[in-house]
Design a protein around this motif. Structure first.
Motif, PDB file in Angstrom:
ATOM      1  N   GLU A  12       0.830  -1.207   0.000  1.00 12.51           N
ATOM      2  CA  GLU A  12       0.000   0.000   0.000  1.00 12.51           C
ATOM      3  C   GLU A  12       0.864   1.255   0.000  1.00 12.51           C
ATOM      4  N   LEU A  13       2.013   1.209   0.668  1.00 11.81           N
ATOM      5  CA  LEU A  13       2.920   2.354   0.652  1.00 11.81           C
ATOM      6  C   LEU A  13       3.406   2.654  -0.768  1.00 11.81           C
ATOM      7  N   ILE A  14       3.586   1.608  -1.562  1.00 15.53           N
ATOM      8  CA  ILE A  14       3.984   1.808  -2.959  1.00 15.53           C
ATOM      9  C   ILE A  14       2.878   2.545  -3.708  1.00 15.53           C
ATOM     10  N   LYS A  15       1.619   2.179  -3.452  1.00 18.44           N
ATOM     11  CA  LYS A  15       0.502   2.887  -4.078  1.00 18.44           C
ATOM     12  C   LYS A  15       0.465   4.346  -3.625  1.00 18.44           C
TER      13      LYS A  15
ATOM     14  N   ILE B  74      10.823   3.840  10.340  1.00 17.39           N
ATOM     15  CA  ILE B  74      11.281   4.559   9.142  1.00 17.39           C
ATOM     16  C   ILE B  74      11.909   3.573   8.163  1.00 17.39           C
ATOM     17  N   LYS B  75      12.694   2.624   8.664  1.00 17.60           N
ATOM     18  CA  LYS B  75      13.301   1.612   7.795  1.00 17.60           C
ATOM     19  C   LYS B  75      12.237   0.814   7.060  1.00 17.60           C
ATOM     20  N   ARG B  76      11.183   0.433   7.781  1.00 14.91           N
ATOM     21  CA  ARG B  76      10.141  -0.393   7.145  1.00 14.91           C
ATOM     22  C   ARG B  76       9.307   0.418   6.158  1.00 14.91           C
ATOM     23  N   ILE B  77       9.160   1.706   6.393  1.00 17.23           N
ATOM     24  CA  ILE B  77       8.428   2.544   5.447  1.00 17.23           C
ATOM     25  C   ILE B  77       9.220   2.695   4.157  1.00 17.23           C
ATOM     26  N   THR B  78      10.507   2.956   4.271  1.00 18.19           N
ATOM     27  CA  THR B  78      11.326   3.266   3.091  1.00 18.19           C
ATOM     28  C   THR B  78      11.871   2.031   2.391  1.00 18.19           C
ATOM     29  N   GLN B  79      11.774   0.866   3.002  1.00 16.29           N
ATOM     30  CA  GLN B  79      12.466  -0.333   2.515  1.00 16.29           C
ATOM     31  C   GLN B  79      12.191  -0.640   1.047  1.00 16.29           C
TER      32      GLN B  79
ATOM     33  N   ARG C 210      14.213   8.426  -4.483  1.00 16.52           N
ATOM     34  CA  ARG C 210      14.084   9.723  -5.145  1.00 16.52           C
ATOM     35  C   ARG C 210      12.734  10.369  -4.830  1.00 16.52           C
ATOM     36  N   VAL C 211      11.804   9.569  -4.347  1.00 18.37           N
ATOM     37  CA  VAL C 211      10.480  10.085  -3.996  1.00 18.37           C
ATOM     38  C   VAL C 211      10.337  10.207  -2.483  1.00 18.37           C
ATOM     39  N   VAL C 212      10.806   9.196  -1.778  1.00 17.67           N
ATOM     40  CA  VAL C 212      10.668   9.151  -0.321  1.00 17.67           C
ATOM     41  C   VAL C 212      12.060   9.184   0.289  1.00 17.67           C
ATOM     42  N   ARG C 213      12.369  10.236   1.020  1.00 17.67           N
ATOM     43  CA  ARG C 213      13.702  10.353   1.611  1.00 17.67           C
ATOM     44  C   ARG C 213      13.614  10.665   3.093  1.00 17.67           C
ATOM     45  N   THR C 214      14.657  10.257   3.793  1.00 23.94           N
ATOM     46  CA  THR C 214      14.731  10.461   5.238  1.00 23.94           C
ATOM     47  C   THR C 214      15.719  11.576   5.542  1.00 23.94           C
TER      48      THR C 214
END
Length: 304
Positions: free
Chosen positions: A64-67, A95-100, A105-109
């Motif tokens: 779902e995060l990809i969507k 944060i690791k599990r969100i960005t994994q 380039r879209v989602v950065r920490t």
């Protein structure tokens, strides 16, 4: 079941196993090396979520995060997610599990170090502004401008006048962000005194985690009550309708990750977006091309 169906199932199982291996690698980061410590942790957390249920739920949420990522990129949305909480509360883990599985380039920490001497003379929010998202970006702040209301205040790095000025400014600063089209989501990860003590002890006895313990972290144990008072005033003065606080119960790490990701997905009205069909082009073969033989010293030794 046809041969194509069987082949598709085998491919899917292989992909899931690869995903599972990636998760195991991450979980090894969270596990203590010592079996004795691992046993103690299990004894202290007898009602841990079943690992199969956890992985299945996490993979579903990550899909779902990809969507969400695709929707943000397609509609040029701007999202800021702030992660705050006591040391060892689990901010980095979620944060690791969100960005994994997302596009960096879209989602950065953003995890800024202590301010430089020059930055200390700037408007307080100035060093955070360059990291805010443009259209089509999600920025995750692993600690944020709320350092002033927490560690800077408790450790004496900011005067009471500076803290008071921060409390006057931050609601309007966040309202400005929202008016500019940025969605601002603020999470506070909450753990008990006992759980933080236990996690610190695990880090002390785990050589792979000792780097996570700074002198500032150790001082947070001494000043637990001061941090509690600072947190309570922070909530009272910065919990605004445009950017409210959400508290994540973090004592159970795995449940905290799932609950936080699920809640974040529920806050944003994302939906499926159109995608162009992707076709793999044929490789061009040049009959006159001859691949060069490279010297063996260029290759990484095959030790494994």
């Amino acid at each position: 079941m046809t041969q194509d169906d069987l082949a598709g199932r085998d491919w899917l199982e292989a992909e899931l196993l690869d995903s599972f291996d990636e998760e195991v690698e991450l979980e090894l980061e969270d596990a203590a090396l010592s079996q004795q410590i691992a046993r103690i942790y299990k004894d202290k957390h007898p009602d841990q979520i079943d690992r199969r249920v956890y992985f299945q739920s996490l993979l579903r949420l990550q899909s779902e995060l990809i969507k969400l990522q695709d929707w943000v990129q397609y509609h040029k949305q701007k999202v800021v997610v702030i992660f705050e909480g006591r040391d060892s509360a689990g901010k980095g883990g979620v944060i690791k599990r969100i960005t994994q599985r997302l596009n960096p380039r879209v989602v950065r920490t953003v995890a800024l170090p202590a301010p430089s001497d020059r930055e200390k003379t700037q408007w307080y929010f100035q060093r955070y502004v360059p990291h805010l998202p443009a259209g089509g970006e999600i920025v995750l702040f692993d600690r944020s401008w709320y350092n002033r209301a927490g560690v800077e205040r408790v450790m004496g790095f900011a005067s009471e006048d500076q803290v008071e000025e921060f409390f006057r400014d931050v609601p309007e600063f966040e309202r400005m962000l929202v008016r500019s089209g940025i969605r601002v989501v603020k999470y506070w990860f909450s753990i008990t005194d006992e759980e933080q003590q236990f996690r610190f002890l695990m880090r002390i006895h785990d050589p792979m985690k000792q780097w996570k313990l700074s002198p500032m972290d150790l001082q947070s144990r001494v000043r637990w009550e001061q941090y509690t008072k600072a947190k309570e005033e922070m909530f009272a003065r910065t919990n605004i309708p445009e950017a409210p606080w959400y508290i994540v119960e973090g004592t159970d790490k795995k449940r905290a990750r799932l609950n936080c990701i699920d809640h974040l997905l529920g806050l944003i009205p994302y939906e499926a977006v159109p995608h162009e069909d992707i076709t793999l082009p044929d490789r061009v073969f040049n009959p006159d091309y001859e691949r060069a033989v490279l010297p063996p010293e260029l290759y990484v030794p095959k030790k494994y």
